[in-house]
Design an enzyme around this catalytic site. Structure first.
Site, PDB file in Angstrom:
ATOM      1  N   LYS A   1       0.861  -1.190   0.000  1.00 21.07           N
ATOM      2  CA  LYS A   1       0.000   0.000   0.000  1.00 21.07           C
ATOM      3  C   LYS A   1       0.892   1.233   0.000  1.00 21.07           C
ATOM      4  CE  LYS A   1      -3.971   1.722   2.719  1.00 21.07           C
ATOM      5  NZ  LYS A   1      -4.898   1.382   3.819  1.00 21.07           N
TER       6      LYS A   1
ATOM      7  N   SER B   1      -9.681   1.423   2.765  1.00 22.54           N
ATOM      8  CA  SER B   1      -8.808   2.238   1.952  1.00 22.54           C
ATOM      9  C   SER B   1      -7.750   1.446   1.170  1.00 22.54           C
ATOM     10  CB  SER B   1      -8.098   3.265   2.828  1.00 22.54           C
ATOM     11  OG  SER B   1      -7.328   2.624   3.822  1.00 22.54           O
TER      12      SER B   1
ATOM     13  N   SER C   1      -9.786  -1.359   6.787  1.00 25.27           N
ATOM     14  CA  SER C   1      -9.217  -1.139   5.454  1.00 25.27           C
ATOM     15  C   SER C   1      -8.542  -2.317   4.777  1.00 25.27           C
ATOM     16  CB  SER C   1      -8.242   0.026   5.487  1.00 25.27           C
ATOM     17  OG  SER C   1      -8.960   1.217   5.398  1.00 25.27           O
TER      18      SER C   1
HETATM   19  N1  GLN Z   1     -13.222   3.453   6.677  1.00 25.42           N
HETATM   20  C1  GLN Z   1     -12.457   3.790   7.827  1.00 25.42           C
HETATM   21  C2  GLN Z   1     -12.087   5.247   7.820  1.00 25.42           C
HETATM   22  O1  GLN Z   1     -12.247   5.869   6.803  1.00 25.42           O
HETATM   23  C3  GLN Z   1     -11.277   2.897   7.981  1.00 25.42           C
HETATM   24  C4  GLN Z   1     -10.098   3.282   7.203  1.00 25.42           C
HETATM   25  C5  GLN Z   1      -8.918   2.400   7.495  1.00 25.42           C
HETATM   26  O2  GLN Z   1      -9.036   1.315   8.046  1.00 25.42           O
HETATM   27  N2  GLN Z   1      -7.759   2.917   7.165  1.00 25.42           N
HETATM   28  O3  GLN Z   1     -11.645   5.750   8.806  1.00 25.42           O
END
Ligand code: GLN
Length: 475
Positions: A78, A153, A177
């Site tokens: 990532k 994400s 994510s």
């Molecule tokens: N959807 C969650 C957020 O936007 C989790 C994102 C993540 O796990 N990085 O905070």
């Protein structure tokens, strides 16, 4: 031609070990797969230019007998994990062209075993989002239906696995994510116990929740990747020793179903798939028990106070001076304002505003402190539940992958995506999402996932049930 679709780490290792093909040839196949689909899907932001050099290094290890399971295995990372000398942008304009000055702990581990770091994958800006639509570099398209999001994400990393752009991938998981996009892309996404994988060299989002997770086509590959990157690190005071983890797995598995959190806003097809999953597990010999997690329904509201608070602190370092893009201004304040104003996207700015607000004098007790208290109550819910059951089962998501653009105008709809995944982050518990079937929509087969949550340090239980479930599903 190597059949990438059915390739596992073990099979690839055996093939390279017996000289059936080299690491250079293997990675060449992955590069071809990326070439074929990346333009259309926007999965990789960059394929690293030293991939073949890395492959030759891996091949040397096979020649001199120092190769191990991960040697020569192509891994996608990532875009928020530091790989020295390579660009790392966290999906943000503010870090466009920024080059990592050191290796993340996990990268060091991968280099030590001669894995091949093939490229960096698209993501929501600074990991805030559930769809990759918050990336400054455009959305990634879901390989199962290009009109839909891959989740987020870490949507780039999960899509990378779905298109065979890498054998395994790293993501980060702050609220879901790795697991949510894994469910949307039909792959396995794993979030380990908080602290089990060092955050050193991971670009921070919410530091008390962030953890680096593993993504792959199957549970065994994900387990191997996790075992490669885990471990105590002097540079990270939140990292935990391997002694903490229990290796034991249970003969008879008791699985808890939190019926109370399944009631609101979940797609009927998800519930059907979930109930079928329960039946399959029961038939296999698992004992199913209803449990209650009364405070878990407050996870999303409290998560969206705790996380922005930590985000607002973590984002303060991007001031146009220390890192990345700097815009000219009349004075220092002006430089800050312009660099941040242009560099950050809408969602990041929204979270900085919310986070600064909930931490400000007069609101701290009303919001931040209260959210922290709720976090403790949620932890307590799980603690009590794990006195009765070994694992907890939920769907991973409330529906299959949604359409690109469908939720962009409504941040709350996006936030509600985290209902099933964020509890594991608020509590630091390990959890895994495993593919559980498909639903048909617009003539496309869209994957679904189910999630198992285990007590702290009991990842073995997750790998065990995950592998069993893969077999049960196949039969
Ligand atoms: N959807 C969650 C957020 O936007 C989790 C994102 C993540 O796990 N990085 O905070």
């Amino acid at each position: 031609m190597i059949d990438l679709k059915s390739l596992t780490i073990e099979k690839a290792h055996e093939a390279m070990n017996s000289k059936e093909y080299t690491a250079r040839e293997l990675v060449g196949e992955y590069l071809k797969a990326i070439e074929e689909r990346n333009r259309e899907l926007n999965v990789f932001l960059e394929v690293f230019d030293d991939v073949l050099i890395q492959a030759d290094r891996a091949d040397k290890k096979f020649q001199d007998g120092t190769a191990t399971l991960m040697t020569g295995i192509p891994v996608a990372i990532k875009d928020n994990i530091l790989f020295s000398g390579h660009t790392v942008s966290a999906g943000s304009k503010i870090l466009e062209n920024y080059k990592a000055t050191y290796d993340a702990f996990v990268i060091k581990k991968l280099k030590d075993v001669g894995a091949i770091i093939i490229g960096r994958t698209n993501m929501d800006e600074f990991a805030m989002g559930v769809s990759t639509e918050n990336s400054a570099y455009g959305v990634t398209k879901n390989p199962h239906d290009i009109n839909r999001v891959p989740g987020g994400s870490s949507g780039g990393s999960t899509a990378a696995i779905a298109i065979n752009g890498a054998l395994v991938a790293l993501g980060s998981d702050t609220g879901g994510s790795c697991r949510q996009p894994a469910a949307f892309c039909g792959v396995v996404g794993f979030k380990p116990t908080y602290g089990s994988v060092s955050r050193h060299g991971l670009i921070s989002m919410g530091s008390s929740l962030d953890v680096i997770g593993s993504i792959g086509k199957n549970v065994a590959d994900v387990e191997i990747l996790f075992n490669t990157i885990r471990g105590l690190n002097d540079m990270d005071s939140t990292s935990i020793s391997e002694n903490f983890f229990e290796k034991r797995v249970n003969k008879k598995i008791i699985i808890g179903i939190p019926r109370d959190i399944l009631q609101t806003g979940v797609d009927e097809r998800i519930l059907t798939n979930f109930n079928e999953t329960i039946k399959k597990l029961e038939k296999f010999g698992c004992e199913i028990k209803d449990i209650e997690l009364p405070y878990v329904k407050y996870t999303v509201p409290s998560y969206y106070i705790v996380t922005p608070a930590e985000v607002s602190a973590n984002m303060s370092r991007y001031d146009g001076i220390k890192y990345g893009q700097s815009l000219e201004g009349e004075n220092l304040r002006d430089v800050y304002m312009k660099s941040r104003g242009v560099g950050f996207g809408v969602e990041v700015r929204r979270r900085i505003l919310i986070g600064t607000y909930v931490l400000s004098h007069g609101y701290y007790d009303a919001y931040y402190n209260k959210a922290t208290l709720i976090r403790d109550l949620i932890k307590n819910d799980f603690k009590k539940a794990f006195e009765k059951v070994d694992l907890i089962l939920t769907p991973t998501t409330t529906g299959p992958a949604f359409k690109i653009g469908e939720k962009v105008s409504d941040p709350v709809k996006m936030y509600l995506e985290d209902i099933f995944t964020a509890p594991a982050n608020m509590t630091g518990l390990p959890a895994i999402s495993v593919p559980s079937g498909f639903v048909e929509e617009d003539g496309k087969q869209l994957p679904l996932g189910i999630q198992f949550i285990a007590p702290h340090g009991r990842e073995e239980l997750l790998f065990d049930i995950g592998k069993k479930f893969e077999k049960i599903r196949a039969n």
